[in-house]
Design a protein around this motif. Structure first.
Motif, PDB file in Angstrom:
ATOM      1  N   PRO A 117       0.840  -1.205   0.000  1.00  0.00           N
ATOM      2  CA  PRO A 117       0.000   0.000   0.000  1.00  0.00           C
ATOM      3  C   PRO A 117       0.868   1.246   0.000  1.00  0.00           C
ATOM      4  CG  PRO A 117      -0.646  -1.523   1.753  1.00  0.00           C
ATOM      5  CD  PRO A 117       0.612  -2.065   1.154  1.00  0.00           C
ATOM      6  N   ALA A 118       0.374   2.260  -0.702  1.00  0.00           N
ATOM      7  CA  ALA A 118       1.116   3.520  -0.761  1.00  0.00           C
ATOM      8  C   ALA A 118       0.725   4.403   0.427  1.00  0.00           C
ATOM      9  CB  ALA A 118       0.847   4.197  -2.094  1.00  0.00           C
ATOM     10  N   GLU A 119       1.075   5.686   0.368  1.00  0.00           N
ATOM     11  CA  GLU A 119       0.847   6.584   1.512  1.00  0.00           C
ATOM     12  C   GLU A 119      -0.644   6.944   1.648  1.00  0.00           C
ATOM     13  OE1 GLU A 119       3.512   9.917   0.791  1.00  0.00           O
ATOM     14  OE2 GLU A 119       5.121   8.511   0.345  1.00  0.00           O
ATOM     15  N   PRO A 120      -1.086   7.268   2.864  1.00  0.00           N
ATOM     16  CA  PRO A 120      -2.511   7.580   3.060  1.00  0.00           C
ATOM     17  C   PRO A 120      -2.859   9.002   2.611  1.00  0.00           C
ATOM     18  CG  PRO A 120      -1.351   7.681   5.145  1.00  0.00           C
ATOM     19  CD  PRO A 120      -0.330   7.283   4.132  1.00  0.00           C
ATOM     20  N   GLY A 121      -2.730   9.244   1.340  1.00  0.00           N
ATOM     21  CA  GLY A 121      -3.087  10.537   0.754  1.00  0.00           C
ATOM     22  C   GLY A 121      -3.940  10.313  -0.480  1.00  0.00           C
ATOM     23  N   ILE A 122      -4.441  11.407  -1.050  1.00  0.00           N
ATOM     24  CA  ILE A 122      -5.352  11.295  -2.193  1.00  0.00           C
ATOM     25  C   ILE A 122      -4.876  12.172  -3.345  1.00  0.00           C
ATOM     26  CG2 ILE A 122      -7.703  11.815  -2.997  1.00  0.00           C
ATOM     27  CD1 ILE A 122      -8.664  11.156  -0.126  1.00  0.00           C
ATOM     28  N   THR A 123      -4.914  11.598  -4.541  1.00  0.00           N
ATOM     29  CA  THR A 123      -4.677  12.357  -5.757  1.00  0.00           C
ATOM     30  C   THR A 123      -6.028  12.580  -6.430  1.00  0.00           C
ATOM     31  OG1 THR A 123      -2.591  11.161  -6.034  1.00  0.00           O
ATOM     32  CG2 THR A 123      -3.409  12.404  -7.941  1.00  0.00           C
ATOM     33  N   LEU A 124      -6.414  13.815  -6.591  1.00  0.00           N
ATOM     34  CA  LEU A 124      -7.672  14.096  -7.302  1.00  0.00           C
ATOM     35  C   LEU A 124      -7.311  14.626  -8.685  1.00  0.00           C
ATOM     36  CD1 LEU A 124     -10.815  15.989  -5.939  1.00  0.00           C
ATOM     37  CD2 LEU A 124     -10.159  15.927  -8.337  1.00  0.00           C
ATOM     38  N   ILE A 125      -7.613  13.827  -9.706  1.00  0.00           N
ATOM     39  CA  ILE A 125      -7.342  14.261 -11.078  1.00  0.00           C
ATOM     40  C   ILE A 125      -8.676  14.592 -11.728  1.00  0.00           C
ATOM     41  CG2 ILE A 125      -5.104  13.210 -11.555  1.00  0.00           C
ATOM     42  CD1 ILE A 125      -6.436  10.676 -12.453  1.00  0.00           C
ATOM     43  N   TYR A 126      -8.752  15.751 -12.351  1.00  0.00           N
ATOM     44  CA  TYR A 126     -10.020  16.126 -12.966  1.00  0.00           C
ATOM     45  C   TYR A 126      -9.790  16.817 -14.302  1.00  0.00           C
ATOM     46  CZ  TYR A 126      -9.534  21.114 -12.015  1.00  0.00           C
ATOM     47  OH  TYR A 126      -9.100  22.421 -12.020  1.00  0.00           O
ATOM     48  N   ALA A 127     -10.856  16.790 -15.095  1.00  0.00           N
ATOM     49  CA  ALA A 127     -10.875  17.534 -16.351  1.00  0.00           C
ATOM     50  C   ALA A 127     -12.304  17.996 -16.565  1.00  0.00           C
ATOM     51  CB  ALA A 127     -10.438  16.643 -17.500  1.00  0.00           C
ATOM     52  N   SER A 128     -12.456  19.153 -17.154  1.00  0.00           N
ATOM     53  CA  SER A 128     -13.792  19.721 -17.303  1.00  0.00           C
ATOM     54  C   SER A 128     -13.888  20.410 -18.657  1.00  0.00           C
ATOM     55  CB  SER A 128     -14.025  20.726 -16.168  1.00  0.00           C
ATOM     56  OG  SER A 128     -15.381  21.005 -16.028  1.00  0.00           O
ATOM     57  N   MET A 129     -15.040  20.225 -19.347  1.00  0.00           N
ATOM     58  CA  MET A 129     -15.205  20.863 -20.660  1.00  0.00           C
ATOM     59  C   MET A 129     -15.741  22.291 -20.520  1.00  0.00           C
ATOM     60  SD  MET A 129     -16.830  17.543 -22.524  1.00  0.00           S
ATOM     61  CE  MET A 129     -17.205  18.314 -24.077  1.00  0.00           C
TER      62      MET A 129
ATOM     63  N   ASN B 170       0.439   7.961  -3.520  1.00  0.00           N
ATOM     64  CA  ASN B 170      -0.765   8.015  -2.695  1.00  0.00           C
ATOM     65  C   ASN B 170      -1.688   6.840  -2.965  1.00  0.00           C
ATOM     66  OD1 ASN B 170      -0.453  10.533  -1.203  1.00  0.00           O
ATOM     67  ND2 ASN B 170      -0.457  11.477  -3.234  1.00  0.00           N
ATOM     68  N   GLN B 171      -2.274   6.323  -1.903  1.00  0.00           N
ATOM     69  CA  GLN B 171      -3.151   5.168  -2.042  1.00  0.00           C
ATOM     70  C   GLN B 171      -4.500   5.549  -2.673  1.00  0.00           C
ATOM     71  OE1 GLN B 171      -2.429   2.030  -1.754  1.00  0.00           O
ATOM     72  NE2 GLN B 171      -4.529   1.438  -2.266  1.00  0.00           N
ATOM     73  N   GLY B 172      -4.978   6.752  -2.392  1.00  0.00           N
ATOM     74  CA  GLY B 172      -6.311   7.139  -2.853  1.00  0.00           C
ATOM     75  C   GLY B 172      -6.281   7.916  -4.165  1.00  0.00           C
ATOM     76  N   VAL B 173      -7.253   7.622  -5.035  1.00  0.00           N
ATOM     77  CA  VAL B 173      -7.381   8.360  -6.292  1.00  0.00           C
ATOM     78  C   VAL B 173      -8.843   8.751  -6.468  1.00  0.00           C
ATOM     79  CG1 VAL B 173      -7.019   8.349  -8.794  1.00  0.00           C
ATOM     80  CG2 VAL B 173      -5.585   6.898  -7.341  1.00  0.00           C
ATOM     81  N   ILE B 174      -9.102  10.016  -6.733  1.00  0.00           N
ATOM     82  CA  ILE B 174     -10.445  10.437  -7.134  1.00  0.00           C
ATOM     83  C   ILE B 174     -10.351  10.964  -8.559  1.00  0.00           C
ATOM     84  CG2 ILE B 174     -12.388  11.974  -6.687  1.00  0.00           C
ATOM     85  CD1 ILE B 174     -11.579  12.068  -3.757  1.00  0.00           C
ATOM     86  N   VAL B 175     -11.205  10.424  -9.409  1.00  0.00           N
ATOM     87  CA  VAL B 175     -11.204  10.813 -10.816  1.00  0.00           C
ATOM     88  C   VAL B 175     -12.472  11.618 -11.087  1.00  0.00           C
ATOM     89  CG1 VAL B 175     -11.312   9.953 -13.193  1.00  0.00           C
ATOM     90  CG2 VAL B 175      -9.860   8.788 -11.506  1.00  0.00           C
TER      91      VAL B 175
END
Ligand code: FEO
Length: 399
Positions: A251-263, A305-310
């Protein structure tokens, strides 16, 4: 930069590259630059350890000539044949025809396939030693850190490890070669992580095997072929590489990467609500607008980071294409077994979710929750987004 004494009789003779925009034609280094570190050992027999990309060749050879005559070179050790290190080998061969080129058996094949060099090559075996006089070299095979022919060279008398790509990082040298003289460790450690994830992370298992293999070797200096030379705290960069390599399977670190794209801003609007929810839980959060950030800078966060929000909308019945590209690159870099959630807007029939689930299958990402909304979000949907972010934050925090 003139030659720098690393240890008695051992000199840094590298060059800094501040003009290449894309390392490997792929990874941006316009702002950061990179160094190609090479080393000279001046002893009864003279050896060069690794070379450089074929830029600034005059500068490179002048640095050698500050210490010895080119015709005096006895050995050129090629730890790795990628052209950022061996790009000037044909020129060096013409200027120092007496020098023997030392490398692994695989390196011998690559010298021919990449540079057309077949003569003057001497294969060294794993663990073999070579005396230069006061200095002794020991060759340590470390295949796939980064290519199959890769080895490291250890100088026994001064305990210097010439590790080539291993323990390297982006970032041209800004006057300070050594970690002890550097006033911006944060920059070099961040750029070492980006380099590790962009270039070496796929080979995390070989990296850990190499670190294991060197466990009983006393090391006073880690002298890689990119970035800082570590002599004050050589264990620091080894420890960082070991930790980063472990994220390939643990498991990676207890953090979150939030990657987003918007039109048109609807998914971005929701991203703000989701981020608020995550932040309320006090979980480390990195947010990337993928349309304005090269994937080179996003991958280190996904890796660590362990968490990913797309957050991405539907586009023509599928996931917004730039987001599909980021997920493809995550798959290419084998960023596996992360915990993920997704949100996004759609105009009429949707389709992004199905596509997204297909894309994360090979990544083995654990999808915990998703939600979509039509057009622009309502107040209730914003509240839902905030709670969604907070729930995911709690999940990652709990581990
Ligand atoms: Fe720095 Fe794999 O070359």
């Amino acid at each position: 930069m003139p030659p720098v004494v690393v240890k008695p009789g051992i000199y840094w003779i590298g060059v800094n590259d501040r003009t290449t925009d894309l390392f490997e034609g792929l990874w941006p280094i316009t702002r950061e630059g990179v160094s190609y570190n090479a080393y000279l050992i001046d002893d009864e027999r003279k050896a060069i350890i690794d070379l450089a990309k074929s830029i600034k060749t005059d500068e490179f050879f002048e640095q050698i000539e500050d210490v010895i005559d080119l015709s005096e070179i006895d050995y050129v050790v090629v730890n790795h044949l990628e052209p950022d290190h061996a790009g000037i080998i044909q020129m060096l061969k013409r200027l120092a025809p007496r020098a023997r080129i030392l490398g692994t058996a695989k390196a011998q094949q690559m010298l021919e396939s990449f540079y057309g060099i077949t003569d003057g090559v001497q294969v060294v075996s794993d663990g073999e030693t070579l005396s230069l006089g006061k200095h002794q070299l020991r060759f340590v095979y470390t295949p796939f850190v980064h290519w199959p022919e890769t080895m490291m060279t250890y100088e026994v008398t001064e305990q210097v490890l010439f590790s080539c790509d291993g323990f390297g990082g982006y970032g041209a040298l800004r006057g300070a070669l050594f970690d002890s003289d550097c006033t911006d460790h944060e920059f070099y450690e961040r750029e070492s992580l980006r380099y590790f994830v962009n270039i070496v992370a796929v080979f995390s298992k070989p990296v850990l095997q190499a670190i294991d293999k060197l466990a009983d070797t006393p090391i006073s200096v880690v002298a890689p072929s990119h970035g800082l030379v570590w002599r004050e705290d050589p264990g620091r960069i080894i420890e960082l590489y070991a930790r980063w390599a472990s994220y390939a399977s643990a498991p990676a670190e207890p953090g979150i990467t939030l990657i987003y794209a918007s039109m048109y801003g609807n998914t971005e609007h929701m991203m703000n609500a989701v981020s608020q929810g995550v932040s309320q839980e006090g979980v480390p959060l990195n947010v990337f607008d993928i349309n304005h950030t090269h994937v080179s800078y996003i991958l280190p966060s996904l890796w660590s980071n362990q968490g990913v929000i797309v957050g991405a909308p539907t586009y023509e019945g599928a996931l917004f294409p730039p987001m599909a590209h980021v997920l493809d690159m995550a798959a290419q870099k084998r960023i596996r077994s992360r915990t993920v959630a997704r949100f996004g807007s759609y105009g009429w029939s949707g389709g992004a979710q199905r596509h997204f689930e297909r894309l994360i299958e090979p990544l083995k990402w654990d999808l915990t929750e998703s939600f979509e909304f039509v057009g622009s979000p309502t107040h209730e949907e914003f509240r839902h987004g905030e709670e969604f972010g907070a729930r995911f934050g709690r999940l990652i925090k709990q581990g």
